[in-house]
Design an enzyme around this catalytic site. Structure first.
Site, PDB file in Angstrom:
ATOM      1  CB  SER A 244      39.872 -13.354  11.151  1.00 57.99           C
ATOM      2  OG  SER A 244      39.302 -13.811  12.483  1.00 57.99           O
ATOM      3  CE  LYS A 245      34.874 -14.731   5.282  1.00 60.21           C
ATOM      4  NZ  LYS A 245      34.399 -13.590   4.986  1.00 60.21           N
ATOM      5  NE  ARG A 246      38.618 -15.616  15.831  1.00 57.18           N
ATOM      6  CZ  ARG A 246      39.103 -14.799  16.492  1.00 57.18           C
ATOM      7  NH1 ARG A 246      38.296 -14.687  17.800  1.00 57.18           N
ATOM      8  NH2 ARG A 246      40.105 -14.006  16.540  1.00 57.18           N
ATOM      9  CG  HIS A 247      36.583 -10.457  14.679  1.00 57.43           C
ATOM     10  ND1 HIS A 247      37.854 -10.691  14.282  1.00 57.43           N
ATOM     11  CD2 HIS A 247      36.545 -10.249  16.055  1.00 57.43           C
ATOM     12  CE1 HIS A 247      38.667 -10.704  15.288  1.00 57.43           C
ATOM     13  NE2 HIS A 247      38.014 -10.618  16.237  1.00 57.43           N
ATOM     14  N   GLY A 248      33.045 -11.620  11.891  1.00 58.98           N
ATOM     15  CA  GLY A 248      32.045 -11.236  10.945  1.00 58.98           C
ATOM     16  C   GLY A 248      32.181 -11.023   9.599  1.00 58.98           C
TER      17      GLY A 248
END
Ligand code: GLU
Length: 483
Positions: A244-248
């Site tokens: 997800s966005k959390r990972h980049g």
């Protein structure tokens, strides 16, 4: 796995409700590779029946991303929004045959029912009290269309990646298939399309496994053959949770902007959950991947999206392309950073020399903006960094003074290139007993960085005038230092 006489037909069916996610790109890629391997057909279908969430701008992003990656589809693009009449025909048929019915339950009623079922630890499902009622009497505008699910058996299908998958079909209840005659829902439209488009293999993310039995029930009700299924493992972030966005960055467009090369991303996505004959070999070109691609070799467990590995791989691809091509690809990044604004000195030849120095270290095109900035502007730096080992202010001042002198005296008639500069400066540096005493401050003043190409290479590119200015700046800065 594939019937030799039957042409393989696969599809990617993105919904244009967001940018092209790397997960969708990987699914598209596996379908493409499968089609190419078996010389079959790869269809692109835009699932845009959800009018509120679909947007042409996302469709463009998806098409651009697939094209950029070189995942080409066969034939025209199919839009579900243009096939409403077709779905209607099948909905009419199901209603007429009493395989589907209208339901007037409100959202509140359904939520309540679901809440009670969950409380009693039952699988939520709606067995509708309208399933045998006559539809003509009530206002159809307020009703949705449901599948009349009378099945009681265990539904099994053989997944080409995950082997047998079983479901108790009554657990699905009378599931919804359309909001109205002209608003089919995903599970319904997909079944009609896959049938009409003669799709032989459905290769998609494993998050769709719960949809598969519903689609099989609809195929059975409509007398349509069941395609083969292959559900791909999810893509996970470095912490093994769903990417997800959390990972980049998660969209292909973002990776493109950061300066990943399409060939590298193609290769990286291909080995995300799949390995060829020699699983040690990770750099594979398109042809090799197509030749070796088999669904049997797709792993069952989640595939970790390792950005470090992508960086490494992209670097390998950057070193494979010609200097000329890499220069052309890097120019937009330098322009965007404002480095090429009105600087006459920056001829193409000069940029090419810079890129040649960076090509060995670059991981992505955007890196050039930070690693090579000093070729285009004077960097500021901490003056104490110029001091080599235990060097004092006075010693550095003397060294800068002699550097200034040596450089100013280099006759412009003798060539200003790295070989000649080295020939002139190196003996002077050696004279100091430790050549780092001269070479370190010189290189640091030129780049303002702990790591950079050597001083002579930088000087050759920026020229005499700019080198003198760099020394001058160091001299001014050191004058302000206490000791
Ligand atoms: N529109 C669906 C999606 O984007 C397609 C799923 C499928 O391949 O059936 O996930």
């Amino acid at each position: 796995m594939t019937n030799k006489n039957k042409k393989v037909v696969v599809r990617i069916a993105p919904s244009p409700t967001g940018a092209l996610h790397v997960g969708t790109a990987r699914t598209a890629l596996f379908n493409y590779l499968f089609a190419k391997h078996y010389r079959g057909k790869f269809i692109l279908r835009i699932e845009d029946t959800d009018k509120e969430r679909s947007d042409k701008k996302w469709e463009k992003d998806i098409l651009d991303g697939l094209r950029w990656l070189g995942i080409d589809w066969d034939g025209k693009i199919h839009h579900q929004s243009k096939r409403i009449k077709i779905y209607k025909k099948y909905l009419d048929k199901m209603l007429k045959e009493k395989k589907a019915f209208y339901c007037w339950h409100t959202k509140e009623e359904l939520d309540k029912e679901r809440g009670e079922q969950t409380k009693q630890k039952q699988a939520p499902r709606h067995i509708c009290s309208y399933r045998n009622k006559d539809a003509t009497k009530k206002n159809l505008k307020d009703a949705i269309i449901r599948f009349k699910n009378d099945t009681k058996d265990t539904l099994k299908f053989n997944d080409l990646i995950r082997d047998e998958i079983k479901f108790e079909s009554e657990n699905f209840g009378d599931f919804s298939i359309a909001k109205s005659l002209t608003e089919p829902l995903y599970n319904f439209a997909v079944v009609i399309d896959d049938y009409q488009m003669k799709v032989t293999h459905i290769i998609r993310g494993e998050d769709h496994i719960p949809n598969t039995p519903r689609q099989i029930l609809l195929q059975q009700a409509l007398g349509m053959p069941m395609p083969k299924y292959a559900h791909l493992p999810l893509i996970l972030g470095s912490d093994k949770s769903k990417l997800s966005k959390r990972h980049g960055a998660t969209s292909v467009t973002e990776y493109k902007k950061l300066g990943y090369l399409p060939d590298a991303l193609f290769n990286f996505l291909a080995i995300l959950g799949w390995r060829g004959k020699n699983d040690e070999k990770e750099i594979l070109d398109r042809k090799e991947i197509i030749q070796e691609f088999l669904l049997e070799d797709v792993q069952k467990s989640g595939a970790i999206f390792d950005v470090e590995k992508l960086n490494w791989m992209n670097g390998e691809y950057i070193r494979k392309i010609s200097l000329k091509e890499l220069t052309q690809l890097s120019i937009p990044y330098l322009t965007e950073a404002g480095y090429l604004d009105g600087i006459k000195r920056n001829t193409l030849q000069k940029i090419q020399k810079i890129i040649a120095l960076e090509q060995t270290r670059m991981k992505k095109l955007l890196d050039i903006v930070d690693t090579a900035d000093f070729f285009f502007k004077q960097n500021d730096y901490d003056i104490t960094k110029l001091l080599w080992k235990d060097m004092r202010k006075l010693e550095l001042q003397n060294i800068l003074f002699s550097l200034d002198d040596i450089i100013k005296n280099i006759d412009l008639k003798s060539s200003w290139d790295k070989e000649n500069l080295e020939k002139i400066i190196m003996p002077e540096a050696e004279k100091l007993g430790d050549r780092g005493k001269m070479l370190w401050p010189l290189r640091y003043a030129l780049s303002g960085k702990d790591k950079s190409p050597g001083p002579f290479e930088i000087m050759e590119i920026i020229g005499k005038e700019a080198t003198i200015a760099v020394i001058k700046k160091a001299q001014n800065k050191i004058a302000k230092l206490q000791k």
